[in-house]
Design a protein around this motif. Structure first.
Motif, PDB file in Angstrom:
ATOM      1  N   SER A   1     -66.098  71.470  67.888  1.00  0.00           N
ATOM      2  CA  SER A   1     -67.237  71.083  67.047  1.00  0.00           C
ATOM      3  C   SER A   1     -66.777  70.367  65.788  1.00  0.00           C
ATOM      4  O   SER A   1     -67.429  69.409  65.336  1.00  0.00           O
ATOM      5  N   GLU A   2     -65.654  70.801  65.193  1.00  0.00           N
ATOM      6  CA  GLU A   2     -65.144  70.117  64.007  1.00  0.00           C
ATOM      7  C   GLU A   2     -64.532  68.774  64.365  1.00  0.00           C
ATOM      8  O   GLU A   2     -64.659  67.799  63.615  1.00  0.00           O
ATOM      9  N   LEU A   3     -63.861  68.693  65.508  1.00  0.00           N
ATOM     10  CA  LEU A   3     -63.305  67.408  65.931  1.00  0.00           C
ATOM     11  C   LEU A   3     -64.410  66.387  66.154  1.00  0.00           C
ATOM     12  O   LEU A   3     -64.253  65.208  65.825  1.00  0.00           O
ATOM     13  N   ALA A   4     -65.523  66.841  66.712  1.00  0.00           N
ATOM     14  CA  ALA A   4     -66.629  65.918  66.972  1.00  0.00           C
ATOM     15  C   ALA A   4     -67.195  65.328  65.694  1.00  0.00           C
ATOM     16  O   ALA A   4     -67.768  64.228  65.706  1.00  0.00           O
ATOM     17  N   ALA A   5     -67.037  66.043  64.573  1.00  0.00           N
ATOM     18  CA  ALA A   5     -67.552  65.561  63.291  1.00  0.00           C
ATOM     19  C   ALA A   5     -66.466  64.950  62.412  1.00  0.00           C
ATOM     20  O   ALA A   5     -66.766  64.514  61.292  1.00  0.00           O
ATOM     21  N   ASP A   6     -65.223  64.909  62.903  1.00  0.00           N
ATOM     22  CA  ASP A   6     -64.117  64.410  62.092  1.00  0.00           C
ATOM     23  C   ASP A   6     -64.053  62.890  62.179  1.00  0.00           C
ATOM     24  O   ASP A   6     -63.792  62.333  63.259  1.00  0.00           O
ATOM     25  N   PRO A   7     -64.272  62.176  61.074  1.00  0.00           N
ATOM     26  CA  PRO A   7     -64.322  60.708  61.152  1.00  0.00           C
ATOM     27  C   PRO A   7     -62.991  60.080  61.537  1.00  0.00           C
ATOM     28  O   PRO A   7     -62.976  59.027  62.187  1.00  0.00           O
ATOM     29  N   VAL A   8     -61.881  60.684  61.146  1.00  0.00           N
ATOM     30  CA  VAL A   8     -60.579  60.124  61.505  1.00  0.00           C
ATOM     31  C   VAL A   8     -60.343  60.263  63.004  1.00  0.00           C
ATOM     32  O   VAL A   8     -59.938  59.302  63.678  1.00  0.00           O
ATOM     33  N   TYR A   9     -60.596  61.442  63.543  1.00  0.00           N
ATOM     34  CA  TYR A   9     -60.419  61.647  64.978  1.00  0.00           C
ATOM     35  C   TYR A   9     -61.320  60.717  65.774  1.00  0.00           C
ATOM     36  O   TYR A   9     -60.887  60.117  66.777  1.00  0.00           O
ATOM     37  N   GLN A  10     -62.556  60.586  65.343  1.00  0.00           N
ATOM     38  CA  GLN A  10     -63.478  59.700  66.056  1.00  0.00           C
ATOM     39  C   GLN A  10     -63.031  58.245  65.977  1.00  0.00           C
ATOM     40  O   GLN A  10     -63.111  57.499  66.961  1.00  0.00           O
ATOM     41  N   ALA A  11     -62.525  57.828  64.815  1.00  0.00           N
ATOM     42  CA  ALA A  11     -62.056  56.450  64.668  1.00  0.00           C
ATOM     43  C   ALA A  11     -60.843  56.181  65.539  1.00  0.00           C
ATOM     44  O   ALA A  11     -60.722  55.118  66.164  1.00  0.00           O
ATOM     45  N   VAL A  12     -59.925  57.137  65.592  1.00  0.00           N
ATOM     46  CA  VAL A  12     -58.722  56.967  66.416  1.00  0.00           C
ATOM     47  C   VAL A  12     -59.086  56.882  67.891  1.00  0.00           C
ATOM     48  O   VAL A  12     -58.525  56.062  68.629  1.00  0.00           O
ATOM     49  N   CYS A  13     -60.025  57.707  68.336  1.00  0.00           N
ATOM     50  CA  CYS A  13     -60.391  57.730  69.752  1.00  0.00           C
ATOM     51  C   CYS A  13     -61.284  56.563  70.159  1.00  0.00           C
ATOM     52  O   CYS A  13     -61.381  56.248  71.354  1.00  0.00           O
ATOM     53  N   ALA A  14     -61.904  55.917  69.192  1.00  0.00           N
ATOM     54  CA  ALA A  14     -62.880  54.864  69.500  1.00  0.00           C
ATOM     55  C   ALA A  14     -62.256  53.496  69.703  1.00  0.00           C
ATOM     56  O   ALA A  14     -62.967  52.545  70.051  1.00  0.00           O
ATOM     57  N   THR A  15     -60.959  53.372  69.485  1.00  0.00           N
ATOM     58  CA  THR A  15     -60.305  52.074  69.575  1.00  0.00           C
ATOM     59  C   THR A  15     -59.156  52.147  70.577  1.00  0.00           C
ATOM     60  O   THR A  15     -58.570  53.220  70.773  1.00  0.00           O
ATOM     61  N   PRO A  16     -58.850  51.032  71.263  1.00  0.00           N
ATOM     62  CA  PRO A  16     -57.742  51.068  72.221  1.00  0.00           C
ATOM     63  C   PRO A  16     -56.404  51.472  71.603  1.00  0.00           C
ATOM     64  O   PRO A  16     -55.546  52.030  72.291  1.00  0.00           O
ATOM     65  N   ASP A  17     -56.225  51.192  70.324  1.00  0.00           N
ATOM     66  CA  ASP A  17     -54.997  51.578  69.625  1.00  0.00           C
ATOM     67  C   ASP A  17     -55.388  52.152  68.273  1.00  0.00           C
ATOM     68  O   ASP A  17     -55.838  51.426  67.388  1.00  0.00           O
TER      69      ASP A  17
END
Length: 546
Positions: free
Chosen positions: A259-275
């Motif tokens: 639940s915290e990972l889903a709201a973590d902007p850094v984690y989401q940004a890292v996972c949202a891009t190919p690199d």
């Protein structure tokens, strides 16, 4: 087919959810499939050419143990064929009054050499725990393994790693045999976590981790002068950014619930891009730019709840305020967070655990020496003493809670308040490592003492050593003569007396070791186990704490 390069590591586990961390050889879909039908999947994210996934597993049944396998792009990669270890399992708790929660903890693990080589620092306590559990899969095992820092040694590399580094660059140029960049940090994790026993152990026992100095460099953030000197070197920026990036990838994200990972902007940004390299590097660059000021964007501290057992893991490295006149172990944001979590009575706990890599209560002589050194370094006796104080602080590692007097008192106030009044826990335990030995200490307040039993539980190292001379120094620090010498330091520093007293009630014990807390209802039991040359963990001490 994608291959499994590192892992799996079983990280977060609650009654119905778990996360499993892996590194794959290329971009892929990572899946965890459990024998009972629970499953999860995640696409890998990329950092500096490496491909990682943190797989959330849902649908687990409370109070069960289910074997699992790791599948990459449809191919099973774990368990390994012909593995000599039992199946890796996810064991979910079913919290209740009669269920015990077992918390094993320690710090300072220098990677063990291959089994056919001489080990200069003796048997590894984690290797030994793994061997004992593998030999008896039905034996009691920790519900969580709390690793309190120095999971890797970026500044004390092994001969094998130094040979590898020499093939990459000229070791006569700084930082020499220490690691320099992200790729070199990954080598340390491979060396440590591909050890067969450690790999299996971390695949089947959940873990919570926090860094200490050697995860980056000895004396990391010891003072403002130290930080300024490091920033003047040509290699430091890449070293610190790579250290924080590799910590985020390998340790930090696995500490957090889905639940915290889903709201973590850094984690989401890292996972949202190919690199995700640039997104993560930008985040840690901002954290580094504000290091020592207490205003950075990162909060590495976190909370875990195990039923009515609460663990608060506190960052005592990157959260420091280093201004000599306003030194603090924790910045204001982390201080406020710690206080709010410790005093949270909306979700009462029976046992409060505060994980801090650096011990809060030290032998009295060492406490007073660090307090004296802090006063000298801030100019209490003039500029000459200040220069001497700074030099001594670095040479003697005088940087524990006692070296931040206001923070030392502040932690005591939070603990006393958390341990008092209606709904207070039965025990408040400060879990620490760093000092390469184990001991128990207990504070005593002269008035308005908390109702909870308060303990400093220090356990270190998991796999390292300590010179005989320093062993004698720690023993002397607790002695009556050591206390008298400490009082002389305090008088010279014009230091106020601590607001409470403390005494050693166990130890010191030396060797490669782990402590385990067994918490059931409002009772607490502590065991200390040491690794022996015979390949087993043996009880050193066992005692009731409540």
């Amino acid at each position: 087919m994608a291959r499994l390069r590192l892992g799996p590591l079983l990280r977060y586990v609650d009654e119905g959810t778990a996360t499993v961390w892996v590194e794959a050889s290329r971009p892929c879909l990572a899946e965890v499939r459990c024998a009972d039908g629970a499953l999860g999947s995640a696409h890998t994210f990329q950092i500096d050419g490496h491909h990682y996934a943190l797989v959330p597993v849902t649908g687990l049944t409370p109070g069960t143990a289910t074997p699992y396998e790791v599948v990459l792009d449809g191919g099973t990669v774990w368990p390994e064929p012909d593995s000599g270890f039992p199946p890796s399992t996810i064991r979910t708790p079913a919290y209740g009054d009669d269920r015990a929660t077992r918390v094993a903890f320690g710090s300072c693990r220098w990677a063990a050499p291959p089994a056919d080589e001489h080990d200069p620092v003796g048997p590894d306590a984690l290797d030994t725990l793994a061997s004992d559990l593998a030999a008896d899969p039905d034996a009691e095992r920790p519900d969580v393994l709390v690793l309190l820092g120095d999971q890797i040694y970026a500044d004390e590399t092994s001969p094998a790693t130094q040979e590898w580094l020499a093939r990459r660059r000229d070791l006569t140029e700084a930082p020499g045999t220490q690691v320099a960049d992200y790729q070199e940090y990954t080598r340390l994790y491979y060396e440590s976590w591909l050890d067969p026993e450690i790999r299996w152990l971390l695949s089947t026992v959940p873990s919570s981790m926090v860094f200490d100095d050697h995860d980056v460099i000895d004396d990391w953030n010891t003072s403002a002068a130290w930080l300024a000197e490091m920033r003047d070197t040509p290699w430091w920026r890449e070293r610190i950014l790579s250290g924080l990036m590799s910590y985020w990838v390998h340790q930090h994200i696995g500490n957090l619930p889905p639940s915290e990972l889903a709201a973590d902007p850094v984690y989401q940004a890292v996972c949202a891009t190919p690199d995700g390299t640039d997104a993560l590097r930008e985040f840690v660059s901002r954290a580094d730019a504000d290091a020592g000021s207490g205003s950075g964007p990162a909060r590495w501290s976190y909370r875990r709840d195990f039923g009515r057992v609460r663990l608060l893991m506190v960052d005592t490295r990157a959260a420091r305020v280093l201004d000599e006149q306003h030194r603090s172990m924790l910045d204001s944001r982390t201080t406020d967070w710690l206080r709010a979590q410790a005093l949270d009575r909306a979700e009462p706990c029976d046992h409060l655990l505060i994980g801090t890599s650096l011990p809060w209560l030290l032998p009295h002589l060492i406490h007073d020496a660090e307090n004296w050194n802090a006063a000298m370094s801030r100019g209490e006796r003039g500029a000459r003493w200040a220069r001497f104080g700074e030099q001594l602080r670095r040479r003697a590692d005088l940087e524990h809670w006692a070296a931040f007097p206001a923070s030392f008192d502040g932690l005591g106030e939070v603990i006393a308040e958390a341990g008092s009044g209606p709904g207070a826990p039965a025990t408040v335990s400060v879990l620490s490592g760093d000092v390469h030995h184990a001991y128990i200490a207990e504070p005593r307040w002269p008035e308005a003492a908390p109702t909870a039993r308060v303990l400093q539980l220090t356990c270190s190292p998991v796999h390292n050593s300590i010179p005989t001379g320093i062993q004698l120094g720690f023993r002397f620090g607790w002695s009556r003569a050591g206390r008298a010498l400490g009082r002389a330091f305090a008088r010279h520093a014009r230091a106020a007396a601590p607001r409470f007293r403390w005494r050693k009630t166990g130890g010191p014990w030396f060797g490669n070791q782990l402590m385990t807390l067994t918490l059931r209802g409002r009772s607490a039991h502590l065991t200390l186990n040491q690794a022996t040359p015979t390949g087993h963990l043996t009880h050193t001490t066992s005692r009731n704490l409540s």
